[in-house]
Design a protein around this motif. Structure first.
Motif, PDB file in Angstrom:
ATOM      1  N   GLU A   1       0.039   6.624   2.858  1.00 40.57           N
ATOM      2  CA  GLU A   1      -1.160   7.098   3.550  1.00 40.57           C
ATOM      3  C   GLU A   1      -1.987   5.919   4.073  1.00 40.57           C
ATOM      4  O   GLU A   1      -2.425   5.896   5.219  1.00 40.57           O
ATOM      5  CB  GLU A   1      -1.990   7.943   2.586  1.00 40.57           C
ATOM      6  N   ALA A   2      -2.181   4.923   3.200  1.00 41.27           N
ATOM      7  CA  ALA A   2      -2.970   3.746   3.588  1.00 41.27           C
ATOM      8  C   ALA A   2      -2.263   2.980   4.699  1.00 41.27           C
ATOM      9  O   ALA A   2      -2.889   2.490   5.643  1.00 41.27           O
ATOM     10  CB  ALA A   2      -3.191   2.847   2.372  1.00 41.27           C
ATOM     11  N   ARG A   3      -0.945   2.922   4.581  1.00 43.33           N
ATOM     12  CA  ARG A   3      -0.178   2.186   5.579  1.00 43.33           C
ATOM     13  C   ARG A   3      -0.319   2.861   6.951  1.00 43.33           C
ATOM     14  O   ARG A   3      -0.533   2.226   7.964  1.00 43.33           O
ATOM     15  CB  ARG A   3       1.300   2.164   5.168  1.00 43.33           C
TER      16      ARG A   3
ATOM     17  N   ALA B   1       0.832  -1.207   0.000  1.00 44.89           N
ATOM     18  CA  ALA B   1       0.000   0.000   0.000  1.00 44.89           C
ATOM     19  C   ALA B   1       0.867   1.258   0.000  1.00 44.89           C
ATOM     20  O   ALA B   1       2.075   1.195   0.278  1.00 44.89           O
ATOM     21  CB  ALA B   1      -0.903  -0.012   1.225  1.00 44.89           C
TER      22      ALA B   1
ATOM     23  N   ALA C   1      -2.768   4.799   7.868  1.00 43.83           N
ATOM     24  CA  ALA C   1      -4.159   4.648   8.327  1.00 43.83           C
ATOM     25  C   ALA C   1      -4.348   3.294   9.007  1.00 43.83           C
ATOM     26  O   ALA C   1      -4.977   3.189  10.064  1.00 43.83           O
ATOM     27  CB  ALA C   1      -5.115   4.798   7.153  1.00 43.83           C
TER      28      ALA C   1
END
Lengths: 239, 487
Positions: free
Chosen positions: B299-301, B296, B303
């Protein structure tokens, strides 16, 4: 053959998840959502049971009682209520362990594996851990068939670690129980003995691992295993 | 004040005025009686020839009495007076009867006597007869053994003129001295007798009251479960019955409170159960996303990491709140049972290993072979140790270490949690453990969320009788040590 686990959990979402985690860890699972159904199961068909306490039908502790009547099947309780009475009652009725909700999948798998862990192979007074064979009676140790020339303290050290392969052994305990009591050994003395033992193990020196904050451990991951153990996690070797 | 003392005081308080009134009444009666006797004596003497002799020769009146009679049968009143004019005037001798002596003198209307031996008339007697009294009487105080006390009376004669218009009669002698004090003595004796009788009579009552008191104390010690055994139909038995009724009400009230408390605990336990199961499912879902994390974007990580941390935080928050509720409920909610510290340490380590793995912190542990049993509440102690391990893992650095070691020595155990992270300053720890588990401590995050639940750990250790110690490590990091007695 894969170990078969009986899971009794009434929550649909959680039950499905736990089945997934257990199967992912290499276990076969039969999942029941009702206590009454669980009462009809034959404990001999399973290697272990995981029981939720608050169930429709028969209460979890009743299922436990029924299982304990004729069987030594290891039972792990899933406890969602932070209630000591429930846990004490479960342990009194013969439960082997409990995991309190909420839990991480890895936590549950670790508890199951701990419960199903087979003791180090001991036969005819010998302990076998991977390439290492310790002859307790004859006070001799071989690694990959090679006889090790060990002092008394080195042998006792290796034996203490081999009795609990995979478990870290407290440095203070080793000082008290392995070193010569008349020589007033210290932890520094212990480290010297470990260093010599590793040298004698040669290419197998990784068998004896240093464990931060604790002491030493005999690495059980090199032991021949039929259980399909997962490789160590990202944190490296752990107890 | 004890009952006997109170009774004695009451008796004295009631008897004193009564005794005083009785003494006064008797004293007054005596005076009246004496006045009447002395008046009759004077009138009789004067009317049986005394007046004629007096008026004939006032200076020689009355004549001296004869020598004291030896005859024991002599009447108590003075013997017959000698014949008129037979004896010259000379000092008056008293008329004696046994120990009692009576003497009298005559006076004219201005209270002076022609007889030089006559004593002056006491002023108070003069005043009394001038006020219109026919007879006035007063006491004569005794003066040693020689002069016994008695009474003297001034009597108005039926005739109001002449040298013997008034007669002073003086009667003295032992047995005729009855003043108020002499009258008081028998009163005091009777009073003391009554007092002793009252104290003796109060014995059975006092014993019954003491038995009632013992029964009430025993009942109170047994949480008012034992009834009092005093029986009978008196006021003490009424009191016992009233206490039994009150105790029944207390029991009913306590039972109602316990039912309410039990229902509330049950509600909290059930609510916890309802929260914990979906929280486990959420943790499972997030955990399943972990393999995705590697591919990912940042940002996704982040989150996902934050979401995992929040689940972890929420989990410990709910557990700490439940623990705090138990601690607030007091000893009633604290269960003491035999528990194995080896299994407890294994569970705590297994619980925090996923968090440690996610943070790349090495979590090690060691326990002795077999079991280490202590007396405690497994839920509370597991939460206490868990809070220490969680803080050691959460605030460590990547690649850091945490070790949990259980040791026993000389009947004591030691759970030692060491880390090599930046750790908490000792001042911060003292602050966290001192603020108390009540109030906002269990609910709010401290600055950066550090030290969550350490106050609860401190409180649990105190309740279970274990010691908690924080020791900074030489190489940095912190060691938190719980020690206590092995069961």
């Amino acid at each position: 053959m894969r170990d078969r686990i009986l899971l009794v959990e009434d929550d649909e979402a959680l039950g499905r998840q736990v089945v997934g985690h257990l199967e992912g860890a290499g276990f076969a699972v039969r999942w029941l959502q009702n206590g009454d159904d669980a009462l009809r199961e034959d404990p001999d068909d399973y290697a272990m049971a995981i029981l939720d306490l608050m169930l429709p039908g028969a209460y979890g502790l009743d299922v436990l009682k029924r299982l304990r009547r004729h069987s030594e099947l290891p039972v792990l309780i899933l406890s969602a209520r932070q209630d000591t009475h429930d846990k004490v009652r479960a342990l009194e009725l013969g439960a082997d362990d409990f995991v309190t909700k909420p839990f991480w999948p890895d936590e549950l798998i670790a508890r199951v594996k701990t419960r199903l862990r087979r003791p180090a192979l001991q036969r005819d007074g010998t302990i076998a851990v991977g390439e290492l064979i310790v002859d307790v009676e004859g006070r001799a140790a071989r690694v990959a068939g090679r006889l090790l020339d060990l002092t008394r303290v080195e042998f006792d050290l290796l034996l203490a670690l081999a009795r609990r392969p995979g478990s870290a052994i407290d440095r203070a305990w080793l000082v008290d129980n392995v070193l010569d009591p008349e020589r007033e050994g210290t932890e520094r003395t212990l480290d010297v003995h470990v260093s010599r033992l590793r040298r004698k193990l040669g290419e197998h020196k990784h068998l004896v691992q240093t464990v931060w904050g604790v002491g030493y451990r005999l690495n059980a991951d090199v032991a021949p295993s039929a259980r399909g153990d997962e490789p160590p996690g990202p944190g490296g070797s752990r107890s | 004040m004890r009952l006997r003392a109170r009774l004695a005081l009451s008796v004295i308080a009631a008897a004193l005025p009564l005794a005083a009134a009785t003494v006064w009444a008797r004293h007054d009666l005596t005076r009246r009686r004496v006045a009447q006797v002395l008046r009759e004596f004077a009138v009789t003497r004067m009317e049986s020839g005394g007046r004629a002799r007096c008026e004939a020769d006032p200076a020689a009146f009355p004549p001296p009495p004869p020598p004291p009679a030896r005859d024991p049968d002599t009447p108590p009143l003075p013997p017959p007076l000698p014949e008129l004019g037979a004896v010259p005037p000379q000092p008056r001798r008293p008329v004696a009867t046994d120990d009692i002596e009576t003497a009298f003198w005559a006076y004219d209307a201005s209270f002076s006597s022609a007889n030089p031996a006559a004593p002056p008339v006491p002023v108070e007697l003069v005043a009394a007869v001038q006020d219109g009294a026919d007879v006035a009487v007063r006491r004569i105080e005794a003066a040693g053994r020689e002069r016994p006390g008695g009474f003297e009376a001034l009597v108005r004669m039926a005739w109001t003129t002449g040298p013997c218009a008034f007669v002073l009669v003086r009667r003295t002698g032992r047995g005729f001295e009855g003043g108020p004090l002499e009258l008081l003595l028998p009163g005091l004796l009777v009073g003391a007798g009554v007092l002793i009788a009252v104290l003796l009579a109060s014995g059975p009552v006092v014993r019954r009251i003491r038995r009632l008191e013992a029964d009430v104390r025993r009942s109170a010690a047994a949480h008012y479960d034992a009834s009092v055994s005093v029986e009978g139909g008196d006021e003490v038995a009424d009191l016992a019955r009233a206490f039994d009724e009150a105790a029944a009400e207390v029991r009913a009230h306590v039972a109602a409170v316990e039912r309410r408390e039990g229902a509330l605990r049950e509600f909290v336990a059930d609510t916890t159960h309802d929260v914990m199961t979906p929280l486990t499912v959420l943790a499972g879902h997030l955990d399943a996303l972990r393999p995705v994390i590697e591919t990912a974007d940042d940002e996704a990580r982040k989150a996902l990491r934050d979401a995992l941390a929040e689940v972890d935080y929420t989990t410990s928050l709910v557990a700490n709140l439940t623990t705090a509720a138990k601690l607030v409920a007091g000893s009633r909610a604290l269960v003491r049972h035999r528990l194995d510290l080896c299994a407890l340490v294994e569970r705590v380590v297994a619980r925090h290993r996923p968090l440690a793995n996610a943070r790349d912190v090495e979590l090690n542990h060691a326990t002795p072979r077999g079991s280490v049993d202590v007396a405690g509440d497994v839920t509370l102690l597991e939460q206490a140790v868990g809070n220490i391990v969680q803080n050691a893992v959460r605030y460590n650095r990547r690649g850091g270490h945490v070790a949990v070691v259980l040791r026993t020595d000389a009947g004591r155990f030691e759970i030692r949690v060491e880390d090599d992270g930046p750790g908490l300053a000792l001042d911060d720890i003292e602050h966290l453990t001192e603020r108390g588990f009540r109030g906002s401590a269990a609910r709010t995050r401290s600055e950066s969320g550090r030290g969550l639940g350490l106050d609860i750990t401190a409180e649990v250790c105190e309740r279970l009788g274990f010691d908690l110690d924080f020791q900074p490590m030489e190489q940095g990091g912190l060691a938190v040590v719980i020690t206590g007695v092995v069961a």
